[in-house]
Design a protein around this motif. Structure first.
Motif, PDB file in Angstrom:
ATOM      1  N   ILE A 117       7.944   1.561   8.258  1.00  0.00           N
ATOM      2  CA  ILE A 117       7.889   2.085   6.552  1.00  0.00           C
ATOM      3  C   ILE A 117       8.172   1.240   5.019  1.00  0.00           C
ATOM      4  CG2 ILE A 117       7.729   3.449   5.219  1.00  0.00           C
ATOM      5  CD1 ILE A 117       6.958   4.840   7.910  1.00  0.00           C
ATOM      6  N   ILE A 118       9.984   1.291   5.472  1.00  0.00           N
ATOM      7  CA  ILE A 118      10.746   0.710   4.365  1.00  0.00           C
ATOM      8  C   ILE A 118      10.497  -0.584   3.958  1.00  0.00           C
ATOM      9  CG2 ILE A 118      13.096   0.878   3.704  1.00  0.00           C
ATOM     10  CD1 ILE A 118      13.346   3.499   5.418  1.00  0.00           C
ATOM     11  N   GLU A 119      10.441  -1.153   5.548  1.00  0.00           N
ATOM     12  CA  GLU A 119      10.363  -2.707   5.205  1.00  0.00           C
ATOM     13  C   GLU A 119       9.656  -3.120   4.954  1.00  0.00           C
ATOM     14  OE1 GLU A 119      11.635  -4.154   9.428  1.00  0.00           O
ATOM     15  OE2 GLU A 119      14.239  -3.905   8.679  1.00  0.00           O
ATOM     16  N   GLU A 120       8.409  -2.889   5.385  1.00  0.00           N
ATOM     17  CA  GLU A 120       7.151  -3.313   4.470  1.00  0.00           C
ATOM     18  C   GLU A 120       6.702  -2.384   3.120  1.00  0.00           C
ATOM     19  OE1 GLU A 120       3.887  -1.222   6.787  1.00  0.00           O
ATOM     20  OE2 GLU A 120       3.938  -2.748   8.220  1.00  0.00           O
ATOM     21  N   ILE A 147       3.963   8.604  -4.449  1.00  0.00           N
ATOM     22  CA  ILE A 147       4.092   7.187  -4.221  1.00  0.00           C
ATOM     23  C   ILE A 147       4.236   6.624  -2.406  1.00  0.00           C
ATOM     24  CG2 ILE A 147       6.210   5.979  -4.665  1.00  0.00           C
ATOM     25  CD1 ILE A 147       7.057   7.278  -6.708  1.00  0.00           C
ATOM     26  N   ALA A 148       3.518   6.693  -1.962  1.00  0.00           N
ATOM     27  CA  ALA A 148       3.321   6.028  -1.182  1.00  0.00           C
ATOM     28  C   ALA A 148       3.833   4.596   0.011  1.00  0.00           C
ATOM     29  CB  ALA A 148       3.069   6.609   0.499  1.00  0.00           C
ATOM     30  N   ASP A 149       3.494   3.634  -1.092  1.00  0.00           N
ATOM     31  CA  ASP A 149       3.413   2.043  -1.002  1.00  0.00           C
ATOM     32  C   ASP A 149       4.544   1.201  -1.937  1.00  0.00           C
ATOM     33  OD1 ASP A 149       1.712   1.995  -2.683  1.00  0.00           O
ATOM     34  OD2 ASP A 149       0.262   1.386  -1.375  1.00  0.00           O
ATOM     35  N   SER A 150       4.168  -0.001  -2.161  1.00  0.00           N
ATOM     36  CA  SER A 150       5.315  -0.684  -2.811  1.00  0.00           C
ATOM     37  C   SER A 150       4.064  -0.801  -3.683  1.00  0.00           C
ATOM     38  CB  SER A 150       4.769  -2.358  -2.214  1.00  0.00           C
ATOM     39  OG  SER A 150       5.129  -2.947  -1.321  1.00  0.00           O
ATOM     40  N   ARG A 151       2.698  -0.895  -4.144  1.00  0.00           N
ATOM     41  CA  ARG A 151       2.478  -0.917  -5.486  1.00  0.00           C
ATOM     42  C   ARG A 151       3.087   0.888  -6.227  1.00  0.00           C
ATOM     43  NH1 ARG A 151      -3.836  -0.867  -3.382  1.00  0.00           N
ATOM     44  NH2 ARG A 151      -2.833   1.062  -1.752  1.00  0.00           N
ATOM     45  N   GLY A 152       3.348   1.874  -5.033  1.00  0.00           N
ATOM     46  CA  GLY A 152       3.745   3.436  -5.911  1.00  0.00           C
ATOM     47  C   GLY A 152       5.438   2.691  -6.348  1.00  0.00           C
ATOM     48  N   MET A 153       5.527   2.210  -5.667  1.00  0.00           N
ATOM     49  CA  MET A 153       7.264   1.492  -5.727  1.00  0.00           C
ATOM     50  C   MET A 153       7.453   0.678  -6.992  1.00  0.00           C
ATOM     51  SD  MET A 153      10.074   0.644  -3.957  1.00  0.00           S
ATOM     52  CE  MET A 153      12.260   1.009  -4.110  1.00  0.00           C
ATOM     53  N   ALA A 154       6.504   0.234  -7.553  1.00  0.00           N
ATOM     54  CA  ALA A 154       6.467  -1.877  -9.179  1.00  0.00           C
ATOM     55  C   ALA A 154       6.390   0.395  -9.976  1.00  0.00           C
ATOM     56  CB  ALA A 154       4.886  -2.158  -8.364  1.00  0.00           C
ATOM     57  N   ALA A 155       5.300   1.253  -9.538  1.00  0.00           N
ATOM     58  CA  ALA A 155       4.688   1.526 -10.999  1.00  0.00           C
ATOM     59  C   ALA A 155       5.805   3.151 -11.714  1.00  0.00           C
ATOM     60  CB  ALA A 155       3.153   2.535 -10.424  1.00  0.00           C
ATOM     61  N   ALA A 156       6.189   3.463 -10.297  1.00  0.00           N
ATOM     62  CA  ALA A 156       7.123   4.596 -10.608  1.00  0.00           C
ATOM     63  C   ALA A 156       8.617   3.372 -11.283  1.00  0.00           C
ATOM     64  CB  ALA A 156       8.770   4.749  -9.430  1.00  0.00           C
ATOM     65  N   PHE A 157       8.989   1.827 -11.344  1.00  0.00           N
ATOM     66  CA  PHE A 157      10.064   1.711 -11.426  1.00  0.00           C
ATOM     67  C   PHE A 157       9.653   1.103 -13.527  1.00  0.00           C
ATOM     68  CE2 PHE A 157      12.797  -1.157  -8.015  1.00  0.00           C
ATOM     69  CZ  PHE A 157      12.546   0.553  -7.850  1.00  0.00           C
ATOM     70  N   ILE A 199      -1.458  12.000  -2.087  1.00  0.00           N
ATOM     71  CA  ILE A 199      -1.848  11.133  -1.604  1.00  0.00           C
ATOM     72  C   ILE A 199      -1.877  10.812   0.174  1.00  0.00           C
ATOM     73  CG2 ILE A 199       1.040  10.593  -0.768  1.00  0.00           C
ATOM     74  CD1 ILE A 199      -0.526   7.586  -3.241  1.00  0.00           C
ATOM     75  N   SER A 200      -2.069  11.848   0.601  1.00  0.00           N
ATOM     76  CA  SER A 200      -2.158  12.151   2.443  1.00  0.00           C
ATOM     77  C   SER A 200      -3.636  10.929   2.716  1.00  0.00           C
ATOM     78  CB  SER A 200      -2.319  13.490   2.441  1.00  0.00           C
ATOM     79  OG  SER A 200      -2.670  14.362   2.027  1.00  0.00           O
ATOM     80  N   GLY A 201      -4.436  10.540   1.000  1.00  0.00           N
ATOM     81  CA  GLY A 201      -5.710  10.093   1.575  1.00  0.00           C
ATOM     82  C   GLY A 201      -5.722   9.096   1.388  1.00  0.00           C
ATOM     83  N   MET A 202      -4.405   8.851   1.631  1.00  0.00           N
ATOM     84  CA  MET A 202      -4.301   6.537   2.112  1.00  0.00           C
ATOM     85  C   MET A 202      -3.003   6.667   2.916  1.00  0.00           C
ATOM     86  SD  MET A 202      -1.433   5.032  -1.707  1.00  0.00           S
ATOM     87  CE  MET A 202      -0.874   3.485  -0.214  1.00  0.00           C
ATOM     88  N   LEU A 203      -3.065   7.363   3.357  1.00  0.00           N
ATOM     89  CA  LEU A 203      -1.880   7.532   5.270  1.00  0.00           C
ATOM     90  C   LEU A 203      -2.723   7.272   6.042  1.00  0.00           C
ATOM     91  CD1 LEU A 203       0.851   9.652   3.430  1.00  0.00           C
ATOM     92  CD2 LEU A 203       0.840   7.572   3.709  1.00  0.00           C
ATOM     93  N   HIS A 204      -2.950   6.128   6.796  1.00  0.00           N
ATOM     94  CA  HIS A 204      -3.935   6.279   8.229  1.00  0.00           C
ATOM     95  C   HIS A 204      -3.188   5.808   9.560  1.00  0.00           C
ATOM     96  CE1 HIS A 204      -6.927   7.030   4.877  1.00  0.00           C
ATOM     97  NE2 HIS A 204      -6.353   4.964   4.613  1.00  0.00           N
ATOM     98  N   ASP A 205      -1.993   5.603   9.484  1.00  0.00           N
ATOM     99  CA  ASP A 205      -1.389   5.408  10.269  1.00  0.00           C
ATOM    100  C   ASP A 205       0.354   5.639  10.819  1.00  0.00           C
ATOM    101  OD1 ASP A 205       0.117   3.843   8.257  1.00  0.00           O
ATOM    102  OD2 ASP A 205      -0.476   2.057   9.070  1.00  0.00           O
ATOM    103  N   ILE A 206       0.543   6.483  12.054  1.00  0.00           N
ATOM    104  CA  ILE A 206       1.939   6.741  12.034  1.00  0.00           C
ATOM    105  C   ILE A 206       2.890   5.351  12.806  1.00  0.00           C
ATOM    106  CG2 ILE A 206       3.486   8.086  13.755  1.00  0.00           C
ATOM    107  CD1 ILE A 206       0.739   9.537  14.065  1.00  0.00           C
ATOM    108  N   GLY A 229       8.355  12.220   0.651  1.00  0.00           N
ATOM    109  CA  GLY A 229       7.961  12.958   1.731  1.00  0.00           C
ATOM    110  C   GLY A 229       6.816  12.203   2.578  1.00  0.00           C
ATOM    111  N   SER A 230       5.930  12.672   1.881  1.00  0.00           N
ATOM    112  CA  SER A 230       4.301  12.300   2.377  1.00  0.00           C
ATOM    113  C   SER A 230       4.350  11.612   3.594  1.00  0.00           C
ATOM    114  CB  SER A 230       2.967  12.523   1.860  1.00  0.00           C
ATOM    115  OG  SER A 230       3.057  13.304   1.053  1.00  0.00           O
ATOM    116  N   ARG A 231       4.833  10.172   3.164  1.00  0.00           N
ATOM    117  CA  ARG A 231       4.629   9.409   3.624  1.00  0.00           C
ATOM    118  C   ARG A 231       5.474   9.014   5.490  1.00  0.00           C
ATOM    119  NH1 ARG A 231       3.109   6.237   7.322  1.00  0.00           N
ATOM    120  NH2 ARG A 231       2.279   4.001   7.197  1.00  0.00           N
TER     121      ARG A 231
END
Length: 315
Positions: free
Chosen positions: A295-298, A173-183, A282-289, A193-195
């Protein structure tokens, strides 16, 4: 948005987003930033000696007035002393990994701490809920570091169906889509963690972060299965050596010796060839620092859009 969320109400946090308790890099710097941004920051005790953990807790108290937690690795040689520090410092949330925290629950409950263990199976979740934990983190094998064998997609709904406490979904889980899926699977919060590894506030060495940002979808491997303690890491010289030794039937002592100090070499010394670069798939979709707050607000801002997209496709 989360006024009725049971995890937010249980812990007094704004957003149902946990930061994974990562050894060596889940420090007060990162934990306080996550808590200040509305999530639950977590100090990763790992193998910290008790005096080091106490210093991290006190730093975190100085940097945030929001709730934060400590993750206790129950296989640590200092676990009893670490738990004593947690009690003395009256840490409000305690997450645990690699075992059953049952013997420590009474002392933690006595100071009002919420106990939330990480689980990798339904059986463990049910046993810990009977022992009085407040919630569980169902962590799939997609996660970085030490892992179980069941995927997040399969694990979360089964744990949700099996227990009567809130479930936090973790792993991949690293973005809004992952959060929606978990819900959608029944989780009431997510842990990432990774994000947060590739956040500005994370103290991981720049080489570590650069390697994570270069990762592809198949860049991670799992080592340590022969020891019964599998761990997900980015493939490098160390992981290949480990796999070669496992295949050749190396002894437990030989394999454990190869891993001694390897995480610190990567996280603090920047040796990402001979160190252990623990990170999730999920590291494969992490492209920025980015800063933790961004991060949280996005993620929070994108959640309604992710849910709306699902609804639109289902009409």
């Amino acid at each position: 948005m989360f006024e009725n969320n049971p995890i937010c109400n249980l812990l007094g946090i704004k957003y149902p987003i946990f930061q994974g308790g990562m050894a060596w890099i889940g420090t007060a710097e990162l934990a306080s930033a996550v808590s200040n941004a509305g999530g639950l920051g977590i100090i990763g005790a790992g193998h910290m000696p008790p005096d080091v953990l106490r210093a991290e807790i006190q730093k975190c108290k100085g940097w945030t007035d929001k709730p934060f937690g400590v993750n206790v690795m129950l296989m640590s040689p200092f676990v009893k002393e670490v738990m004593q520090v947690v009690v003395e410092e009256r840490v409000r949330v305690v997450t645990t990994g690699a075992g059953n925290p049952g013997e420590y629950i009474p002392a933690l409950k006595a100071i009002g701490s919420k106990v939330i263990p990480v689980v990798a199976s339904v059986a463990l979740a049910k046993r810990l809920v009977r022992g009085g934990v407040d919630a569980v983190i169902a962590e799939g094998t997609e996660s970085g570091g030490h892992i179980g064998e069941i995927t997040t997609m399969a694990l979360v709904p089964q744990v949700v169906d099996a227990v009567d406490v809130p479930v936090i979904g973790a792993g991949g889980i690293a973005d809004s889509r992952g959060m929606a899926a978990a819900f959608a699977l029944g989780a009431k919060a997510v842990q990432m963690g990774s994000r947060f590894v590739v956040s500005e506030e994370c103290i991981a060495h720049p080489n570590y972060k650069k390697m994570v940002l270069k990762a592809k979808d198949r860049s991670t491997v799992v080592t340590g299965r022969s020891l019964g303690h599998p761990a997900r890491v980015l493939q490098n010289k160390l992981s290949r050596k480990y796999e070669e030794m496992e295949a050749a039937g190396a002894s437990k002592d030989e394999l454990e010796q190869l891993g001694v100090g390897s995480l610190h070499r990567a996280t603090h010394e920047g040796d990402v060839d001979n160190g252990s670069v623990m990170i999730g798939e999920i590291s494969g979709m992490l492209h920025d620092i980015k800063p933790v707050k961004e991060i949280i607000e996005e993620i929070v801002a994108g959640l309604p859009h992710a849910i709306a997209a699902i609804q639109a496709d289902c009409k």
